[in-house]
Each structure stands twice: as C-alpha cells, then as structure tokens.
Design a protein around this motif. Sequence first.
Motif, short mmCIF file in Angstrom:
data_model
loop_
_atom_site.label_atom_id
_atom_site.label_comp_id
_atom_site.label_asym_id
_atom_site.label_seq_id
_atom_site.Cartn_x
_atom_site.Cartn_y
_atom_site.Cartn_z
N PHE A 203 0.84 -1.20 0.00
CA PHE A 203 0.00 0.00 0.00
C PHE A 203 0.88 1.25 0.00
O PHE A 203 0.61 2.22 -0.73
N SER A 204 1.90 1.24 0.83
CA SER A 204 2.79 2.41 0.94
C SER A 204 3.59 2.63 -0.33
O SER A 204 3.74 3.77 -0.80
N GLU A 206 2.88 1.89 -3.35
CA GLU A 206 2.05 2.31 -4.48
C GLU A 206 1.43 3.69 -4.28
O GLU A 206 0.79 4.21 -5.20
N HIS A 207 1.62 4.27 -3.12
CA HIS A 207 1.01 5.57 -2.84
C HIS A 207 1.73 6.68 -3.61
O HIS A 207 2.95 6.64 -3.79
N LYS A 211 -2.58 11.29 -4.26
CA LYS A 211 -3.61 10.27 -4.11
C LYS A 211 -4.04 10.17 -2.65
O LYS A 211 -3.30 10.52 -1.73
N SER A 212 -5.25 9.66 -2.46
CA SER A 212 -5.77 9.47 -1.12
C SER A 212 -5.07 8.29 -0.45
O SER A 212 -4.74 7.30 -1.10
N SER A 214 -4.64 4.96 1.47
CA SER A 214 -5.48 3.76 1.53
C SER A 214 -5.93 3.50 2.97
O SER A 214 -5.17 3.68 3.93
N ARG A 215 -7.16 3.06 3.11
CA ARG A 215 -7.69 2.69 4.42
C ARG A 215 -7.32 1.23 4.69
O ARG A 215 -7.39 0.38 3.80
N ILE A 216 -6.93 0.95 5.90
CA ILE A 216 -6.47 -0.37 6.27
C ILE A 216 -7.55 -1.08 7.10
O ILE A 216 -8.09 -0.49 8.06
N GLN A 265 -7.30 5.57 11.33
CA GLN A 265 -6.79 5.49 9.96
C GLN A 265 -5.86 6.67 9.68
O GLN A 265 -6.14 7.81 10.05
N LYS A 267 -5.36 8.15 7.00
CA LYS A 267 -6.04 9.13 6.16
C LYS A 267 -6.79 10.14 7.01
O LYS A 267 -6.75 11.36 6.74
#
Length: 315
Positions: A203-204, A206-207, A211-212, A214-216, A265, A267
Amino acid sequence: MMFRCFQYQNKRVLSLLSSQYLYQRPLGGSMTKLKKHCFFSTQLKDDNYNQTDVLHDASDSISSSSHPSLNSFDSNRTSVLIMTDRVGVLHDVLRFFWKHDVNVTRIESRPCTKLGKFDFFVDLEGQTGDYVVDRLLLDLKRFDGLDKVLILDDKEVNWFPRHVSELDLIANRTLDAGTDLKADHPGFHDPVYRARREELAKFSQEHKWDKSISRIDYTKEEISTWITVWDRMEPLLEKYACKEYLSSLELMKDHCEYSCDNIPQQKDISSFLQSHTNFTMRPVSGLLSSRDFLNGLAFRTFFCTQYIRHHSKPL
C-alpha cells in the motif's frame, strides 16, 4: 550589468555607473538595453517591503537570444555576502565596483534579526584570481563601513526535492523494505505476520503524493495489540504528559476516532492535521534515512508506517 530591484532603506539619490551597457528583463517583458546610467527613485519610502524602484532610460531593445549570457548560467561569476548595519552603505559599496570596472549581475538584500541591519548578496562577473576581482574584494574588506565580506563559493549540493510531488522519488528509499525483519525481531519467525507486513508495505509503495491514503482493514489480532498498548499508556499519559499533548489527544479522539478499541486510519489523521497545521501524513513501508525524513518535513509531510507491532511483544 544585469540589475534586479532590491531592498534599500536610504533616501538619497543613487546612481550606478558602468563602462558597459545595462541589461534588464522586466517581468513579462523583453530584454532591454539600457544606457550607461541607471538612477534610483528619489521618492523612497519605508513601507512593509522596503523595496527600491529603479528608473531607467531605455534607448533600444534587444532580444535575449542575441545576448547568450542572459539565457544560461554564467560560470564566470563570484557571489559575495556583505554584512553591515550602516544606512546608505550600498551607495559607497557600488562605487568600488565602478572603480574597478566590475559588473554586478544581481543584488539581493535580506533583513537580519538585528533591527535595521541588512545583509546584501551580490553576484559579480569574474572569479577570484582575476586581477580586478581580487582588487575589488580587497578594497571591500578594507572598507570600514562593512562588518564582514564573505565569498560564497559554488559548491555541489546533493539532490533534494523542490516540489512535494518529488517526495515520490524518495518515499520508497527505505533502509529496510518493511518486510526485512532482523533475526531478533519478535515477528521474524511468524510467516503470517511477515505476510501482513508485505501487504501493508505494498500500500505504501504504491502511494503517490496526490492520491488518497489507503484505508487499512486491521485484523482482530492487530486491534488486540492496540488495546494492550492503549491500556498501558493511558494512565502514564494522564500522569506525565503535558497539557498540550493531552489536549491534542482529546481532539484526535473526537475527529480521528482514536479509542482503546479502534486503530485510527492514517487518512483521517492526515486530514485532521492538514486542517489544523497544514501538515499531512504519508505512508511509508519502513525506516527512512534522516535526510529523506527531513526532506518530507520540509514540505510539511510526516512519513509514517501503517503496520502494528507483533502481538508477542507489543511494548
């Protein structure tokens, strides 16, 4: 001489004399060839910016393409820092440039912490070792009106991001990939934990900056570990934490869903911080170098991992 407007506090009329023509590129305009004399405005006022206007008598115009040095960096240049607290000293300093027939390509002033004191950054044509440049610098250093004259050598500087988007280039330069656990790590022999770390690291990695986050979807085991840490830390924070920390924690409980049985989160935390401090958070898969971490702080970006400690050793 190519001249840029600079800050100045003295209210006397100043003139710049040069044995060569002056060149100036107004904002949004074409390059203009100026006469040998360039006069400062006599109506100088101490406003919020202390900025001096420059009056010039343009005789004819030339394009920047006809003057190659205006289109590219001139390596035949010396930068000098002049430190002084004497009002009007710039007028006297510029006489030395006229005396030695050395052209000034840029002048910039910056106010110091000491009230009324300014530092002047001057770029001039020529290099140390040139006879006229050395004589000029010698005269400046001998001049009683200046506190200090420093030569700012051009040095190679390691690359650093100039825009927040360039944090994408360093975010994955981790000292470990978020999955490379050492043998003494509590999760080293746990294949489930290692697989989870790899999942969150992806996830990290590809951030992107625009971009927003990602929620885990945290697992029951991860939430259980969070509860263990919370229950241990809460009484310690109440006893030892400063009031500013406790006040901020209450705000984050209200706005970021901080609680003993819920992992907030990243985010939500980032959105809260941005609205209150203009800082944001950015997921990262592992440990960054100090340099890369500080590069993020320069853009008010705080790198932070999203994984939870191994349940066998939560504290």
